[in-house]
Design a protein around this motif. Structure first.
Motif, PDB file in Angstrom:
ATOM      1  N   MET A 104       0.824  -1.202   0.000  1.00  0.00           N
ATOM      2  CA  MET A 104       0.000   0.000   0.000  1.00  0.00           C
ATOM      3  C   MET A 104       0.862   1.257   0.000  1.00  0.00           C
ATOM      4  O   MET A 104       0.519   2.254  -0.652  1.00  0.00           O
ATOM      5  CB  MET A 104      -0.940  -0.016   1.207  1.00  0.00           C
ATOM      6  CG  MET A 104      -2.036  -1.072   1.086  1.00  0.00           C
ATOM      7  SD  MET A 104      -3.323  -0.934   2.339  1.00  0.00           S
ATOM      8  CE  MET A 104      -2.385  -1.319   3.822  1.00  0.00           C
ATOM      9  N   ALA A 105       1.986   1.218   0.692  1.00  0.00           N
ATOM     10  CA  ALA A 105       2.893   2.370   0.689  1.00  0.00           C
ATOM     11  C   ALA A 105       3.427   2.632  -0.712  1.00  0.00           C
ATOM     12  O   ALA A 105       3.545   3.786  -1.150  1.00  0.00           O
ATOM     13  CB  ALA A 105       4.042   2.128   1.664  1.00  0.00           C
ATOM     14  N   GLU A 106       3.738   1.575  -1.437  1.00  0.00           N
ATOM     15  CA  GLU A 106       4.223   1.749  -2.811  1.00  0.00           C
ATOM     16  C   GLU A 106       3.136   2.287  -3.724  1.00  0.00           C
ATOM     17  O   GLU A 106       3.383   3.143  -4.578  1.00  0.00           O
ATOM     18  CB  GLU A 106       4.740   0.406  -3.335  1.00  0.00           C
ATOM     19  CG  GLU A 106       5.989  -0.094  -2.608  1.00  0.00           C
ATOM     20  CD  GLU A 106       6.359  -1.510  -2.996  1.00  0.00           C
ATOM     21  OE1 GLU A 106       5.635  -2.117  -3.814  1.00  0.00           O
ATOM     22  OE2 GLU A 106       7.373  -2.020  -2.473  1.00  0.00           O
ATOM     23  N   LEU A 107       1.894   1.833  -3.542  1.00  0.00           N
ATOM     24  CA  LEU A 107       0.793   2.300  -4.374  1.00  0.00           C
ATOM     25  C   LEU A 107       0.386   3.726  -4.015  1.00  0.00           C
ATOM     26  O   LEU A 107      -0.114   4.472  -4.867  1.00  0.00           O
ATOM     27  CB  LEU A 107      -0.400   1.355  -4.240  1.00  0.00           C
ATOM     28  CG  LEU A 107      -0.169  -0.054  -4.782  1.00  0.00           C
ATOM     29  CD1 LEU A 107      -1.357  -0.952  -4.458  1.00  0.00           C
ATOM     30  CD2 LEU A 107       0.077  -0.035  -6.287  1.00  0.00           C
ATOM     31  N   ASP A 108       0.619   4.123  -2.766  1.00  0.00           N
ATOM     32  CA  ASP A 108       0.332   5.496  -2.350  1.00  0.00           C
ATOM     33  C   ASP A 108       1.106   6.510  -3.189  1.00  0.00           C
ATOM     34  O   ASP A 108       0.655   7.646  -3.370  1.00  0.00           O
ATOM     35  CB  ASP A 108       0.691   5.693  -0.874  1.00  0.00           C
ATOM     36  CG  ASP A 108      -0.521   5.643   0.035  1.00  0.00           C
ATOM     37  OD1 ASP A 108      -1.581   6.176  -0.360  1.00  0.00           O
ATOM     38  OD2 ASP A 108      -0.422   5.088   1.134  1.00  0.00           O
ATOM     39  N   ALA A 109       2.265   6.094  -3.695  1.00  0.00           N
ATOM     40  CA  ALA A 109       3.097   7.008  -4.479  1.00  0.00           C
ATOM     41  C   ALA A 109       2.416   7.455  -5.768  1.00  0.00           C
ATOM     42  O   ALA A 109       2.780   8.483  -6.338  1.00  0.00           O
ATOM     43  CB  ALA A 109       4.434   6.342  -4.797  1.00  0.00           C
ATOM     44  N   TYR A 110       1.424   6.690  -6.222  1.00  0.00           N
ATOM     45  CA  TYR A 110       0.706   7.044  -7.455  1.00  0.00           C
ATOM     46  C   TYR A 110      -0.510   7.922  -7.188  1.00  0.00           C
ATOM     47  O   TYR A 110      -1.204   8.317  -8.127  1.00  0.00           O
ATOM     48  CB  TYR A 110       0.267   5.778  -8.185  1.00  0.00           C
ATOM     49  CG  TYR A 110       1.413   4.924  -8.663  1.00  0.00           C
ATOM     50  CD1 TYR A 110       2.110   5.247  -9.833  1.00  0.00           C
ATOM     51  CD2 TYR A 110       1.819   3.804  -7.948  1.00  0.00           C
ATOM     52  CE1 TYR A 110       3.177   4.468 -10.270  1.00  0.00           C
ATOM     53  CE2 TYR A 110       2.887   3.016  -8.388  1.00  0.00           C
ATOM     54  CZ  TYR A 110       3.555   3.364  -9.528  1.00  0.00           C
ATOM     55  OH  TYR A 110       4.597   2.588  -9.957  1.00  0.00           O
ATOM     56  N   MET A 111      -0.787   8.216  -5.921  1.00  0.00           N
ATOM     57  CA  MET A 111      -1.970   8.994  -5.564  1.00  0.00           C
ATOM     58  C   MET A 111      -1.600  10.444  -5.252  1.00  0.00           C
ATOM     59  O   MET A 111      -0.476  10.740  -4.837  1.00  0.00           O
ATOM     60  CB  MET A 111      -2.651   8.380  -4.342  1.00  0.00           C
ATOM     61  CG  MET A 111      -3.334   7.063  -4.598  1.00  0.00           C
ATOM     62  SD  MET A 111      -4.460   6.666  -3.249  1.00  0.00           S
ATOM     63  CE  MET A 111      -5.238   5.175  -3.873  1.00  0.00           C
ATOM     64  N   PRO A 112      -2.547  11.364  -5.405  1.00  0.00           N
ATOM     65  CA  PRO A 112      -2.331  12.735  -4.940  1.00  0.00           C
ATOM     66  C   PRO A 112      -2.157  12.743  -3.430  1.00  0.00           C
ATOM     67  O   PRO A 112      -2.565  11.799  -2.743  1.00  0.00           O
ATOM     68  CB  PRO A 112      -3.609  13.452  -5.360  1.00  0.00           C
ATOM     69  CG  PRO A 112      -4.230  12.588  -6.400  1.00  0.00           C
ATOM     70  CD  PRO A 112      -3.839  11.178  -6.072  1.00  0.00           C
ATOM     71  N   PRO A 113      -1.533  13.792  -2.880  1.00  0.00           N
ATOM     72  CA  PRO A 113      -1.377  13.867  -1.422  1.00  0.00           C
ATOM     73  C   PRO A 113      -2.739  13.794  -0.720  1.00  0.00           C
ATOM     74  O   PRO A 113      -3.754  14.290  -1.234  1.00  0.00           O
ATOM     75  CB  PRO A 113      -0.714  15.232  -1.196  1.00  0.00           C
ATOM     76  CG  PRO A 113      -0.061  15.550  -2.502  1.00  0.00           C
ATOM     77  CD  PRO A 113      -0.930  14.944  -3.564  1.00  0.00           C
ATOM     78  N   LEU A 114      -2.744  13.173   0.435  1.00  0.00           N
ATOM     79  CA  LEU A 114      -3.976  13.060   1.218  1.00  0.00           C
ATOM     80  C   LEU A 114      -4.394  14.435   1.680  1.00  0.00           C
ATOM     81  O   LEU A 114      -3.606  15.188   2.274  1.00  0.00           O
ATOM     82  CB  LEU A 114      -3.739  12.133   2.412  1.00  0.00           C
ATOM     83  CG  LEU A 114      -4.951  11.767   3.261  1.00  0.00           C
ATOM     84  CD1 LEU A 114      -5.959  10.981   2.432  1.00  0.00           C
ATOM     85  CD2 LEU A 114      -4.528  10.961   4.481  1.00  0.00           C
ATOM     86  N   GLN A 115      -5.640  14.805   1.404  1.00  0.00           N
ATOM     87  CA  GLN A 115      -6.158  16.114   1.778  1.00  0.00           C
ATOM     88  C   GLN A 115      -6.852  16.023   3.135  1.00  0.00           C
ATOM     89  O   GLN A 115      -7.541  15.048   3.424  1.00  0.00           O
ATOM     90  CB  GLN A 115      -7.145  16.621   0.729  1.00  0.00           C
ATOM     91  CG  GLN A 115      -6.537  16.796  -0.654  1.00  0.00           C
ATOM     92  CD  GLN A 115      -5.512  17.891  -0.696  1.00  0.00           C
ATOM     93  OE1 GLN A 115      -5.671  18.940  -0.059  1.00  0.00           O
ATOM     94  NE2 GLN A 115      -4.451  17.678  -1.465  1.00  0.00           N
TER      95      GLN A 115
END
Length: 232
Positions: free
Chosen positions: A219-230
């Motif tokens: 999940m940490a690796e996939l988080d890199a493809y997401m916009p920053p958490l708002q």
């Protein structure tokens, strides 16, 4: 008439399908109380029947269009693309309609026919609709005057067996996101709530793996493809 209700295969989510979701996921699944409304009136088979009939009706109209194209002077220089803007739940995860980040809500028809193409190839690589514009520009020999998020699918269309490792991002209502790879669907809501599904072992997305420590690195690796958490 093409789809008798007694012979239809309806979605069959397990009774505990939402038990491993957080409040945000359950809220999305049960949005507008559609599932209780449909099933409470005994209309599940009717809804699936109508959906299938709509597909067949659209298919017949597309056939008319392709026949007209084939009989026109544009037949040899026209790229035909069929796609949809979103998928549609018919009771999977007790959800109906769209506005969800699970596979039925984001998996869409995406068919490309090149001029002169006579053989079909079904590809399972993950691609996104933002790849459509770069692909058509590439085939038409037009260079974009600005940077585009998508990728030209021309290499994949011309060599369907090649590997294609480009995760796809889907966004719901601005702040909820999902990343799809060949194996994983990772969902993160604005609240920080997470879902992770192994799409190869669990294509129906019944088992949320996000709370299992063994999958934290994925999940940490996939988080890199997401916009920053708002912030909420």
């Amino acid at each position: 008439d093409m789809y008798p209700k007694q012979g239809l295969q309806l979605p069959s989510p397990p009774a505990d399908d939402l038990d491993d979701l957080g409040p945000a996921g359950r809220s999305v699944a049960l949005q507008y109380n559609f599932h209780q409304c449909v099933t409470g009136q005994g209309l599940w088979a009717d809804a699936v029947q109508a959906y299938l009939a709509s597909i067949s009706w659209a298919d017949s109209q597309i056939g008319r269009l392709l026949t007209a194209l084939a009989n026109s002077r544009h037949a040899d220089n026209t790229i035909v693309v069929l796609w949809s803007d979103h998928g549609f739940h018919l009771g999977e995860k007790f959800h109906w309609h769209k506005l969800a980040l699970w596979d039925p809500g984001v998996h869409v028809p995406f068919i490309v026919r090149l001029p002169g193409q006579t053989e079909a190839h079904q590809m399972n690589q993950v691609v996104g609709l933002r790849d459509l514009a770069p692909t058509l520009l590439d085939y038409c020999g037009v260079k974009s005057t600005y940077s585009m998020d998508g990728l030209s699918l021309r290499p994949l269309l011309e060599n369907p067996t090649q590997s294609w490792d480009h995760p796809v991002l889907t966004t719901r209502l601005q702040y909820d996101h999902a990343v799809r790879t060949a194996q994983w669907r990772y969902i993160r809501y604005q609240s920080g709530e997470q879902e992770l599904y192994d799409m190869q072992a669990d294509p129906s997305e019944h088992y949320n793996l996000a709370k299992q420590p063994a999958y934290a690195q994925i999940m940490a690796e996939l988080d890199a493809y997401m916009p920053p958490l708002q912030p909420s």
